[in-house]
Design an enzyme around this catalytic site. Structure first.
Site, PDB file in Angstrom:
ATOM      1  N   ARG A 188     -33.263  -6.970 -32.016  1.00  0.00           N
ATOM      2  CA  ARG A 188     -33.360  -5.606 -32.537  1.00  0.00           C
ATOM      3  C   ARG A 188     -34.690  -4.964 -32.116  1.00  0.00           C
ATOM      4  O   ARG A 188     -35.607  -5.660 -31.685  1.00  0.00           O
ATOM      5  CB  ARG A 188     -33.230  -5.618 -34.059  1.00  0.00           C
ATOM      6  CG  ARG A 188     -31.860  -6.079 -34.538  1.00  0.00           C
ATOM      7  CD  ARG A 188     -31.691  -5.926 -36.027  1.00  0.00           C
ATOM      8  NE  ARG A 188     -30.343  -6.296 -36.453  1.00  0.00           N
ATOM      9  CZ  ARG A 188     -29.847  -6.090 -37.656  1.00  0.00           C
ATOM     10  NH1 ARG A 188     -30.586  -5.494 -38.587  1.00  0.00           N
ATOM     11  NH2 ARG A 188     -28.610  -6.454 -37.957  1.00  0.00           N
ATOM     12  N   ASP A 233     -24.287  -7.148 -44.618  1.00  0.00           N
ATOM     13  CA  ASP A 233     -24.150  -6.284 -43.445  1.00  0.00           C
ATOM     14  C   ASP A 233     -24.029  -4.825 -43.861  1.00  0.00           C
ATOM     15  O   ASP A 233     -23.405  -4.517 -44.871  1.00  0.00           O
ATOM     16  CB  ASP A 233     -22.899  -6.715 -42.663  1.00  0.00           C
ATOM     17  CG  ASP A 233     -22.881  -6.184 -41.248  1.00  0.00           C
ATOM     18  OD1 ASP A 233     -23.925  -5.685 -40.785  1.00  0.00           O
ATOM     19  OD2 ASP A 233     -21.819  -6.259 -40.608  1.00  0.00           O
ATOM     20  N   GLY A 234     -24.638  -3.946 -43.078  1.00  0.00           N
ATOM     21  CA  GLY A 234     -24.424  -2.519 -43.282  1.00  0.00           C
ATOM     22  C   GLY A 234     -25.617  -1.727 -43.778  1.00  0.00           C
ATOM     23  O   GLY A 234     -25.473  -0.533 -44.065  1.00  0.00           O
ATOM     24  N   ASN A 235     -26.797  -2.334 -43.864  1.00  0.00           N
ATOM     25  CA  ASN A 235     -27.971  -1.591 -44.332  1.00  0.00           C
ATOM     26  C   ASN A 235     -28.266  -0.379 -43.451  1.00  0.00           C
ATOM     27  O   ASN A 235     -28.479   0.732 -43.942  1.00  0.00           O
ATOM     28  CB  ASN A 235     -29.205  -2.504 -44.353  1.00  0.00           C
ATOM     29  CG  ASN A 235     -29.160  -3.526 -45.471  1.00  0.00           C
ATOM     30  OD1 ASN A 235     -28.429  -3.361 -46.441  1.00  0.00           O
ATOM     31  ND2 ASN A 235     -29.941  -4.581 -45.331  1.00  0.00           N
ATOM     32  N   GLY A 236     -28.286  -0.621 -42.137  1.00  0.00           N
ATOM     33  CA  GLY A 236     -28.621   0.449 -41.208  1.00  0.00           C
ATOM     34  C   GLY A 236     -27.601   1.569 -41.215  1.00  0.00           C
ATOM     35  O   GLY A 236     -27.949   2.765 -41.228  1.00  0.00           O
ATOM     36  N   ARG A 237     -26.318   1.197 -41.216  1.00  0.00           N
ATOM     37  CA  ARG A 237     -25.262   2.202 -41.222  1.00  0.00           C
ATOM     38  C   ARG A 237     -25.293   3.042 -42.500  1.00  0.00           C
ATOM     39  O   ARG A 237     -25.051   4.251 -42.477  1.00  0.00           O
ATOM     40  CB  ARG A 237     -23.898   1.523 -41.065  1.00  0.00           C
ATOM     41  CG  ARG A 237     -23.500   1.256 -39.631  1.00  0.00           C
ATOM     42  CD  ARG A 237     -22.280   0.393 -39.551  1.00  0.00           C
ATOM     43  NE  ARG A 237     -22.597  -1.012 -39.831  1.00  0.00           N
ATOM     44  CZ  ARG A 237     -21.675  -1.943 -40.008  1.00  0.00           C
ATOM     45  NH1 ARG A 237     -20.397  -1.643 -39.958  1.00  0.00           N
ATOM     46  NH2 ARG A 237     -22.029  -3.200 -40.231  1.00  0.00           N
ATOM     47  N   ARG A 239     -33.240   3.563 -40.590  1.00  0.00           N
ATOM     48  CA  ARG A 239     -32.609   2.288 -40.911  1.00  0.00           C
ATOM     49  C   ARG A 239     -33.424   1.478 -41.929  1.00  0.00           C
ATOM     50  O   ARG A 239     -32.857   0.772 -42.761  1.00  0.00           O
ATOM     51  CB  ARG A 239     -32.421   1.469 -39.631  1.00  0.00           C
ATOM     52  CG  ARG A 239     -31.362   2.042 -38.704  1.00  0.00           C
ATOM     53  CD  ARG A 239     -31.293   1.255 -37.400  1.00  0.00           C
ATOM     54  NE  ARG A 239     -30.952  -0.141 -37.634  1.00  0.00           N
ATOM     55  CZ  ARG A 239     -29.698  -0.595 -37.752  1.00  0.00           C
ATOM     56  NH1 ARG A 239     -28.676   0.248 -37.681  1.00  0.00           N
ATOM     57  NH2 ARG A 239     -29.466  -1.875 -37.936  1.00  0.00           N
ATOM     58  N   ASN A 246     -31.197 -11.738 -34.538  1.00  0.00           N
ATOM     59  CA  ASN A 246     -31.778 -10.471 -34.981  1.00  0.00           C
ATOM     60  C   ASN A 246     -33.088 -10.123 -34.277  1.00  0.00           C
ATOM     61  O   ASN A 246     -33.554  -8.970 -34.362  1.00  0.00           O
ATOM     62  CB  ASN A 246     -32.007 -10.480 -36.495  1.00  0.00           C
ATOM     63  CG  ASN A 246     -30.735 -10.333 -37.304  1.00  0.00           C
ATOM     64  OD1 ASN A 246     -30.656 -10.757 -38.460  1.00  0.00           O
ATOM     65  ND2 ASN A 246     -29.697  -9.754 -36.710  1.00  0.00           N
TER      66      ASN A 246
END
Length: 241
Positions: A69, A18-22, A31, A66
């Protein structure tokens, strides 16, 4: 970092990446840049997990949720397995890693499935760690599918209702393909979030959890070692004293 002899090695480690986009947004980048760097993190963690003697590493690569998205992001995510395996299969071969996939392949684009199945075929004889991708995977749907299959056997007279037990259910879950390591020993999630997100609900019944505040592109082998060292200090009682 500690040597391998100091680390308690679980058989099955599962990871929610988790957290690629952030991570990308914090750098002022799109992203997809985070997902690209996340692919490199997969490589780093996979190599260290293999070196540590873990039997199965299951990665939550794409969930059944997902699809909600933005279409452009979904399209990019569908291309990642193609690029990952095109780039890293030789290294996986060198490390004796076998590729496996669990999930619902029906909705996955043909080119993506082709890349995954090709990697599975090329590594099928490897006897080291299983790199198990949960792709278009959702645990509730997995359990529902298993229930349907068992019900069909009952209706057909192949089994009796009284024969339905935990072992039979496990035989109808996707993780039967990684037997005898279906049960997760250690679940790791990045980005500081602390939830399962419909990931291996049955298989995580008695797993130990490790949550890291690091975003997934920041993960590497040393972070995995920190989780393994934490796991070493846990006492797994399975409901006993």
């Amino acid at each position: 970092m500690a040597e391998n002899t100091e680390i308690s090695v679980p058989n099955h480690v599962a990871m929610i990446m988790d957290g690629n986009g952030r991570w990308a947004e914090q750098l002022g980048k799109p992203r997809k840049y985070g997902h690209e760097e996340g692919m490199e993190a997969v490589r780093r963690v996979t190599i260290r997990a293999s070196e540590r003697g873990i039997k199965v590493l299951t990665l939550y690569a794409f969930s059944t949720e997902n699809w909600k998205r933005p279409p452009q992001e979904v399209h990019f995510l569908m291309q990642l397995p193609i690029r990952f395996f095109d780039r890293f299969v030789p290294e996986l071969q060198e490390k004796n890693v076998r590729v496996n996939m669990i999930g619902f392949p029906e909705k996955v684009p043909a080119s993506t499935k082709k890349a995954i199945y090709k990697a599975m075929e090329e590594t099928k004889d490897n006897t080291g760690m299983i790199l198990n991708f949960a792709f278009n995977y959702g645990s509730r749907a997995e359990i529902a599918k298993a229930t349907q299959a068992i019900c069909q056997k009952v209706v057909a007279g192949e089994i009796n209702v009284k024969e339905i037990n935990e072992s039979l259910i496990e035989q109808h879950l996707f993780t039967e393909s990684i037997s005898p390591y279906q049960d997760v020993d250690l679940l790791i999630r990045s980005s500081g979030e602390q939830r399962l997100s419909n990931f291996l609900l049955w298989q995580n019944a008695y797993s130990e959890f490790y949550f890291s505040d690091l975003l997934w592109p920041e993960f590497n082998g040393d972070v995995l070692d920190e989780a393994l060292l934490s796991y070493k200090n846990r006492q797994r009682r399975y409901g006993a004293v």
